[in-house]
Design an enzyme around this catalytic site. Structure first.
Site, PDB file in Angstrom:
ATOM      1  N   CYS A  50       0.811  -1.213   0.000  1.00 14.36           N
ATOM      2  CA  CYS A  50       0.000   0.000   0.000  1.00 14.36           C
ATOM      3  C   CYS A  50       0.846   1.265   0.000  1.00 14.36           C
ATOM      4  O   CYS A  50       0.329   2.350  -0.244  1.00 14.36           O
ATOM      5  CB  CYS A  50      -0.950   0.007   1.199  1.00 14.36           C
ATOM      6  SG  CYS A  50      -0.126  -0.227   2.779  1.00 14.36           S
ATOM      7  N   ASN A  51       2.135   1.153   0.295  1.00 11.93           N
ATOM      8  CA  ASN A  51       2.947   2.368   0.297  1.00 11.93           C
ATOM      9  C   ASN A  51       4.249   2.244  -0.491  1.00 11.93           C
ATOM     10  O   ASN A  51       5.156   3.047  -0.316  1.00 11.93           O
ATOM     11  CB  ASN A  51       3.261   2.826   1.734  1.00 11.93           C
ATOM     12  CG  ASN A  51       3.826   1.707   2.576  1.00 11.93           C
ATOM     13  OD1 ASN A  51       4.775   1.055   2.182  1.00 11.93           O
ATOM     14  ND2 ASN A  51       3.238   1.491   3.740  1.00 11.93           N
ATOM     15  N   ARG A  52       4.345   1.235  -1.380  1.00  9.18           N
ATOM     16  CA  ARG A  52       5.518   1.130  -2.239  1.00  9.18           C
ATOM     17  C   ARG A  52       5.282   0.135  -3.366  1.00  9.18           C
ATOM     18  O   ARG A  52       4.469  -0.791  -3.238  1.00  9.18           O
ATOM     19  CB  ARG A  52       6.757   0.695  -1.448  1.00  9.18           C
ATOM     20  CG  ARG A  52       6.802  -0.791  -1.090  1.00  9.18           C
ATOM     21  CD  ARG A  52       8.054  -1.161  -0.321  1.00  9.18           C
ATOM     22  NE  ARG A  52       8.103  -0.456   0.952  1.00  9.18           N
ATOM     23  CZ  ARG A  52       8.970   0.499   1.244  1.00  9.18           C
ATOM     24  NH1 ARG A  52       9.890   0.852   0.344  1.00  9.18           N
ATOM     25  NH2 ARG A  52       8.944   1.113   2.404  1.00  9.18           N
ATOM     26  N   SER A 109       9.426   1.932   6.431  1.00  7.81           N
ATOM     27  CA  SER A 109       7.964   1.918   6.449  1.00  7.81           C
ATOM     28  C   SER A 109       7.374   3.229   6.942  1.00  7.81           C
ATOM     29  O   SER A 109       8.063   4.043   7.574  1.00  7.81           O
ATOM     30  CB  SER A 109       7.461   0.779   7.339  1.00  7.81           C
ATOM     31  OG  SER A 109       7.877  -0.479   6.850  1.00  7.81           O
ATOM     32  N   ALA A 192      -9.784 -10.582   2.440  1.00 10.05           N
ATOM     33  CA  ALA A 192      -9.416 -11.812   3.150  1.00 10.05           C
ATOM     34  C   ALA A 192      -7.940 -12.136   2.994  1.00 10.05           C
ATOM     35  O   ALA A 192      -7.529 -13.277   3.141  1.00 10.05           O
ATOM     36  CB  ALA A 192     -10.264 -12.985   2.649  1.00 10.05           C
TER      37      ALA A 192
END
Length: 439
Positions: A50-52, A109, A192
């Site tokens: 979600c961030n890379r 992160s 999931a």
């Protein structure tokens, strides 16, 4: 082998750019295959979170490798190359290895020290293995990164810096949820995958009143619900999202869908006064218009990126010490692997000479003479002599593998023992037992 890393992350790009550049699902598999088929690339895996999004490749030419990876990343993300280039970074060889180790340890992160990232790196390597785009070289690199991540969590306290994205999201939602957070709340988890599993576990530990899992494939949701300690109340399909949201206090979204899963018209009117949505997906699961609904709170990746946490200096120093140790071990292993084919070919040739001499001797002995001798004992003696003679040269070539003159030493062995280049190359192509299996 030369490791090349090309990518962009929350440190180099805004969440809006990262969302546009996100590559997931079938598109990620196509990206892997296309990069792997490039002339300059031998192996590849992609860390997409979600961030890379970062492409790690084994290349034989730096500039050609950078060019083809950038072009393919632009093509598969649908973002023009000119729009991506200002936000991209490139690491090569030791810097690329060091960067991956730092990523796996959580130093790079949004929430420093988060635990989810090591699992995301593991999944990236497993996906490449399933797709057939990773081999011994990047497989060893992946194992080094995962080992560093595991040591970081076992030997340092950096994990105390934050419980991860979900913990930070709950913290940012405190003005609406209160100090109790998820305790006593009805929680709906959409998705999931691994992040959804973490959301379910977190909600259960926090004392949520009810936990519902919604997913496109009910079977996956049921497998998640069956995990020990999950405490899931029930599972539903995505077609039941409006009804499920009508009963929820908190919705945690973390799917791999290419488009929005939750739109403004899906939010029940009676919940538009106390509904909190934590959108941890990239690209986003929640339509931007949802945040404009009265009384609805949406915490997305853009908000999380603005509240990056920092770890203590002592913890960061301890992690960096682990990184240096693992980087040195990785370099040593790569150097040893570079000369291993020569060592194996040399020993194979020596064994062939011994076998040929034993066969010649056995053919010349009469039955009477052979009865008074033990050919097995003679064979063992000859092999021991050969092993002792080869011990020093093979140890030295391994010791010098990483030195400036290491290649000269290896070349000298090839010449002195008249090793056929084809024999060395054949050994190079044979995988070492156990190396095929990835974490």
């Amino acid at each position: 082998m030369s490791v090349l890393a090309v990518g962009l992350s929350h440190k180099s790009a805004s969440m809006a750019v990262l969302e546009r550049a996100s590559v997931t699902g079938d598109t990620l598999g196509k990206l892997l295959h296309d990069v792997a088929q490039a002339e300059t690339v031998a192996e590849v895996f992609v860390v997409s979170t979600c961030n890379r999004i970062e492409v790690y490749a084994d290349v034989d030419r730096f500039h050609a490798g950078v060019t083809v990876i950038c072009e393919l990343l632009a093509r598969h993300s649908g973002v023009p190359l000119d729009d991506l280039t200002p936000h991209m970074y490139v690491h090569y060889e030791d810097r690329a290895v060091s960067h991956l180790l730092a990523v796996a340890c959580g130093l790079d992160s949004v929430v420093v020290g988060e635990e989810q990232v090591v699992g995301q790196v593991r999944e990236a390597i497993k996906l490449a293995a399933r797709q057939g785009t990773i081999g011994r070289g990047l497989g060893d690199l992946g194992r080094a990164a995962l080992r560093a991540g595991k040591r970081t969590r076992a030997e340092t306290g950096i994990g105390r810096a934050g419980a991860g994205l979900l913990g930070l999201a709950v913290e940012l939602a405190a003005p609406r949820l209160g100090e109790q957070g998820l305790a006593g709340r009805d929680v709906l988890v959409v998705g999931a995958g691994s992040m959804s599993a973490l959301a379910v576990a977190t909600a259960a530990r926090s004392g949520a009143a009810a936990i519902v899992v919604a997913n496109r494939t009910r079977r996956k949701a049921e497998r998640l619900a069956a995990r020990p300690g999950a405490a899931v109340t029930r599972v539903v399909g995505l077609e039941d999202l409006p009804a499920a949201m009508a009963e929820a206090d908190v919705v945690i979204c973390c799917t791999g869908a290419a488009g929005c899963v939750i739109t403004a018209d899906m939010v029940p009117a009676r919940r538009r006064g106390g509904l909190v949505l934590l959108d941890l997906a990239m690209p986003r699961d929640v339509e931007p218009a949802v945040a404009d609904l009265p009384g609805v709170t949406v915490i997305g990746m853009d908000a999380l990126s603005e509240h990056r946490t920092s770890a203590g200096a002592d913890d960061v120093a301890a992690v960096r010490a682990i990184l240096e140790t693992e980087l040195a071990a990785y370099r040593s292993a790569v150097d040893a692997a570079r000369v291993a084919p020569i060592v194996v070919a040399l020993r194979a040739k020596a064994a062939g000479v011994v076998d040929a001499e034993l066969a010649r001797l056995a053919g010349r002995l009469t039955p009477e003479a052979a009865s008074g001798l033990s050919l097995d004992e003679m064979a063992q003696a000859m092999r021991r002599v050969v092993d002792k003679l080869l011990h020093e040269p093979t140890v030295r070539v391994k010791e010098h593998a990483g030195s400036p003159k290491g290649e000269d030493y290896a070349a000298a062995l090839r010449v002195l023992f008249d090793l056929e280049p084809r024999a060395v190359q054949a050994v190079t192509r044979v995988p070492t037992p156990g190396q095929e299996e990835l974490p």
